[in-house]
Design an enzyme around this catalytic site. Structure first.
Site, PDB file in Angstrom:
ATOM      1  N   SER A  48      54.895  27.060   1.354  1.00 19.26           N
ATOM      2  CA  SER A  48      53.552  26.629   0.951  1.00 19.26           C
ATOM      3  C   SER A  48      52.927  25.833   2.097  1.00 19.26           C
ATOM      4  CB  SER A  48      53.631  25.797  -0.323  1.00 19.26           C
ATOM      5  OG  SER A  48      54.399  24.657  -0.060  1.00 19.26           O
ATOM      6  N   GLY A  49      51.679  25.467   1.910  1.00 21.17           N
ATOM      7  CA  GLY A  49      51.004  24.671   2.933  1.00 21.17           C
ATOM      8  C   GLY A  49      50.558  25.486   4.129  1.00 21.17           C
ATOM      9  N   ILE A  54      42.141  27.794   2.911  1.00 20.08           N
ATOM     10  CA  ILE A  54      41.242  27.967   4.060  1.00 20.08           C
ATOM     11  C   ILE A  54      40.989  29.448   4.287  1.00 20.08           C
ATOM     12  CG2 ILE A  54      41.059  27.688   6.568  1.00 20.08           C
ATOM     13  CD1 ILE A  54      42.273  24.950   6.195  1.00 20.08           C
ATOM     14  N   GLU A 176      43.302  31.808  -6.287  1.00 21.96           N
ATOM     15  CA  GLU A 176      44.355  31.327  -5.384  1.00 21.96           C
ATOM     16  C   GLU A 176      45.499  30.803  -6.234  1.00 21.96           C
ATOM     17  OE1 GLU A 176      43.112  28.193  -2.718  1.00 21.96           O
ATOM     18  OE2 GLU A 176      45.201  27.666  -2.359  1.00 21.96           O
ATOM     19  N   ASP A 183      58.832  30.800  -6.614  1.00 23.07           N
ATOM     20  CA  ASP A 183      58.865  29.520  -7.347  1.00 23.07           C
ATOM     21  C   ASP A 183      58.955  29.807  -8.844  1.00 23.07           C
ATOM     22  OD1 ASP A 183      58.325  28.361  -4.927  1.00 23.07           O
ATOM     23  OD2 ASP A 183      56.233  27.834  -5.379  1.00 23.07           O
ATOM     24  N   GLY A 396      40.115   3.232  -3.373  1.00 23.32           N
ATOM     25  CA  GLY A 396      41.526   2.906  -3.509  1.00 23.32           C
ATOM     26  C   GLY A 396      41.786   2.195  -4.823  1.00 23.32           C
ATOM     27  N   CYS A 423      33.255   3.032  -2.937  1.00 28.35           N
ATOM     28  CA  CYS A 423      33.903   2.712  -4.210  1.00 28.35           C
ATOM     29  C   CYS A 423      34.641   1.369  -4.109  1.00 28.35           C
ATOM     30  CB  CYS A 423      34.805   3.858  -4.640  1.00 28.35           C
ATOM     31  SG  CYS A 423      34.990   3.894  -6.421  1.00 28.35           S
ATOM     32  N   GLY A 425      35.546   0.048  -1.457  1.00 23.91           N
ATOM     33  CA  GLY A 425      34.909  -0.570  -0.289  1.00 23.91           C
ATOM     34  C   GLY A 425      33.583  -1.230  -0.651  1.00 23.91           C
ATOM     35  N   PHE A 426      32.898  -0.700  -1.664  1.00 22.72           N
ATOM     36  CA  PHE A 426      31.677  -1.311  -2.214  1.00 22.72           C
ATOM     37  C   PHE A 426      32.062  -2.608  -2.924  1.00 22.72           C
ATOM     38  CE2 PHE A 426      29.402  -1.821  -6.264  1.00 22.72           C
ATOM     39  CZ  PHE A 426      28.061  -1.732  -5.942  1.00 22.72           C
ATOM     40  N   HIS A 559      31.313   8.233  -4.566  1.00 26.22           N
ATOM     41  CA  HIS A 559      32.026   8.803  -3.411  1.00 26.22           C
ATOM     42  C   HIS A 559      31.123   9.771  -2.648  1.00 26.22           C
ATOM     43  CE1 HIS A 559      36.112   7.294  -4.189  1.00 26.22           C
ATOM     44  NE2 HIS A 559      35.692   7.251  -5.436  1.00 26.22           N
ATOM     45  N   GLU A 561      31.453  11.108   0.133  1.00 25.76           N
ATOM     46  CA  GLU A 561      32.165  12.135   0.893  1.00 25.76           C
ATOM     47  C   GLU A 561      32.332  13.434   0.106  1.00 25.76           C
ATOM     48  OE1 GLU A 561      33.445   9.488  -0.489  1.00 25.76           O
ATOM     49  OE2 GLU A 561      35.526   9.754  -1.141  1.00 25.76           O
TER      50      GLU A 561
END
Ligand code: GLN
Length: 611
Positions: A48-49, A54, A176, A183, A396, A423, A425-426, A559, A561
């Site tokens: 996996s990975g 992508i 996907e 597995d 966080g 968040c 950070g605010f 958020h 981002e």
């Protein structure tokens, strides 16, 4: 009773029905038309990975550019109902959708590459599937039968896939399957996909296998044995791949591709070398060059649905973005990112991408420095931040490292270093302001100090009642009312037409704590500006400092981002990037006005019109 509108003889005529005479169990939603929806199923072999997400988002982007309607679907093997409880350190970030679903970071990859908002229907886990089956069993939905992995669990998977196709009116559902063939966790998904192909008939389902070619340094050549074995394992499960994408460090050599093609019955032109590249954004065009897009159209009989004009326009837009990504960048900036999971990039994947989008637009070469605040005392902070051009304190949970984060905010605020708080950070910025500007000794959050004398950040049950969430996390897209003539208004508004009235934007949230409204007046009286709020209730959502106090200091309870896209960078990241560029080159404009450099922040996201 569910039925199919299709009149051709097919197993679908058994739709939803299961009698003692028949072993077929093919639940089909009402009104389902066979042949209307096509399916691309992406599976992993060897390990996996490898970047299934992508590859499949790049391929589906090409198909979306042709005017097809795409519905991605990520199938996770784990039993959790969603990703909300998963540790980002083990599993990558929790990506929150607009409808509040907490999903896997791959959904972020699809949203960004397809520039499309997804919903909870685009994501499932084994836990969700089993829950549906067990709920049905409790309600007597299986007509006295014993409930089995096959046909009932696999039947539920097929039902879900077809419901998604209908609901999102998809030309193509891109599925996907998480994990790797072999597995235990995903075996029933793979079996369901095999059945789906059988039932939908030829030309309806195409299988893509990801695999891996190893290059052991001691041998100095590419070895395809593991890839062959992995593909064989898939074929043992009854699935013949139509396309093979081969991960490898360097371009896969002809001999390795030929071996893979021969042992998997896949024509050589459909064996794609997915080697490491300077940028993953070049994969769509590389796929197009090999003709993979047309191969998929042929395999699924989709040529007739292509819109050529749309494709040409989208290709040109993407070409410009890729050129921006690749070009030599004029401005070098260093952005400090604090975080408990600082060693793991996946935990902050969307922030990383949002920075990348804004940097490409403003031609900045960004060096991200990860600042582990759990190993930093407040006294060490100024030194640690000495070489930064901007700082981000991201979201966080929990107390670890928070005092150093507050010290980072304080340093930014006092020295004019550009700051973006997300968040948590605010909330850190509110605590810093309360403690060191408003002199509220012991200001804190009940999240990490339940006995705090002044919890300026708290859980407010009355607010939660308003939002109807009863003590749980406040999740998903919500409106934010923006105050005119503020930094936020400048960033989110239409630069050509500065707003004179408040206007709303929509942003995604994931938090439990918030600013206690009893402190708002004190904070504002001391100069902190709450420039974004809940449209009706006193829930603070954006804070900032005015231009005479700081060049760029802003925080969001949401958020930002999560909604940044390659061709539509998120405004707050654009602002931070412009401010960081200015910080890195102070001599370029000795006395810059905020408006002057903010004018560069134009992005197709700041087109909101006044409410
Ligand atoms: N822990 C904080 C809260 O629950 C912040 C959440 C976050 O940063 N996502 O409100």
């Amino acid at each position: 009773m569910p039925h199919s509108n299709d009149t051709t003889p097919s197993l679908l005529h058994e739709a939803g029905q299961q009698s003692h005479q028949s072993e077929f169990f093919n639940p089909v939603p009402d009104g389902y038309v066979r042949g209307r929806h096509k399916y691309l199923v992406v599976l992993g072999t060897v390990m996996s990975g490898l970047g299934k997400g992508i590859f499949s988002s790049s391929l589906t982007k090409l198909l979306k550019d042709k005017g097809l309607t795409i519905a991605p679907l990520k199938m996770e093997g784990y039993l959790n109902i969603d990703s909300g409880t998963l540790n980002p350190y083990r599993h990558g970030e929790v990506f929150v959708l607009d409808d509040g679903m907490e999903t896997d970071m791959d959904l972020g990859t699809y949203e960004r590459l397809l520039d499309q908002n997804l919903t909870r229907d685009n994501y499932t886990t084994s836990g969700q599937i089993y829950r549906r089956v067990l709920d049905k069993e409790r309600h007597g939905g299986y007509l006295g039968r014993d409930v089995q992995m096959i046909p009932h669990v696999t039947g539920e998977v097929k039902m879900m896939v077809r419901q998604l196709a209908m609901k999102q009116n998809a030309d193509l559902v891109c599925i996907e399957v998480g994990g790797t063939v072999g597995d235990h966790e995903n075996a029933f998904y793979i079996e369901a996909m095999r059945q789906l192909a059988f039932e939908e008939g030829p030309g309806s389902v195409a299988f893509v296998a990801l695999t891996y070619v190893i290059e052991p340094p001691a041998l100095g050549e590419q070895k395809s044995k593991a890839a062959q074995l992995g593909l064989k394992k898939l074929m043992e499960a009854g699935i013949q791949p139509h396309i093979v994408a081969v991960r490898c460090q360097s371009p896969v050599e002809a001999s390795a591709r030929e071996k893979i093609a021969m042992f998997s019955n896949v024509p050589l032109n459909r064996v794609f070398s997915m080697h490491d590249r300077e940028s993953v954004y070049t994969i769509p065009e590389d796929l197009r060059k090999t003709g993979m897009d047309r191969e998929v159209l042929s395999l699924l009989d989709l040529h007739g649905r292509v819109n050529q004009v749309h494709e040409d326009e989208e290709r040109e837009r993407w070409r410009k973005f890729v050129a921006d990504i690749k070009r030599k960048r004029a401005h070098k900036v260093t952005i400090g990112l604090t975080g408990k999971y600082a060693s793991l990039r996946d935990a902050y994947a969307s922030i990383d991408k949002a920075i990348e989008h804004a940097a490409a637009r403003l031609h900045a070469q960004v060096n991200i420095e990860w600042i582990d605040t759990t190993k930093l005392t407040p006294e060490q902070v100024p030194d640690r931040l000495a070489s930064m051009d901007a700082v981000i304190v991201p979201g966080g949970f929990g107390v670890r490292g928070t005092e150093a984060k507050i010290a980072c905010v304080r340093h930014c605020r006092e020295t004019g270093l550009p700051y973006l708080g997300i968040c948590l950070g605010f909330q850190m910025a509110v605590i810093d302001y309360a403690r060191y500007v408003c002199n509220i000794n012991g200001a804190s959050s009940t999240e990490f100090d339940p006995q705090a004398p002044h919890p300026v950040i708290d859980i407010l049950p009355e607010q939660k009642k308003i939002e109807g969430l009863g003590g749980n996390m406040r999740l998903g897209g919500k409106d934010v009312l923006i105050k005119p003539d503020t930094l936020a208004a400048h960033l989110f508004g239409n630069p050509a037409k500065p707003a004179t009235e408040p206007f709303t934007i929509r942003q995604r949230f994931r938090h439990r704590f918030e600013v206690d409204p009893r402190h708002i007046e004190t904070l504002e009286a001391s100069g902190l500006v709450f420039s974004g709020r809940h449209p009706e209730h006193p829930i603070m959502q954006i804070l900032e400092l005015p231009p005479d106090k700081h060049p760029f200091f802003i925080g969001a309870q949401f958020h930002p981002e999560l909604t940044s896209r390659p061709l539509r960078p998120q405004p707050m990241f654009m602002g931070l990037m412009a401010a960081a560029i200015q910080h890195a080159n102070p001599e370029a404009e000795p006395e810059p006005t905020r408006d002057r450099w903010l004018a560069q922040c134009e992005t197709p996201q700041n087109t909101q019109v006044p409410a």
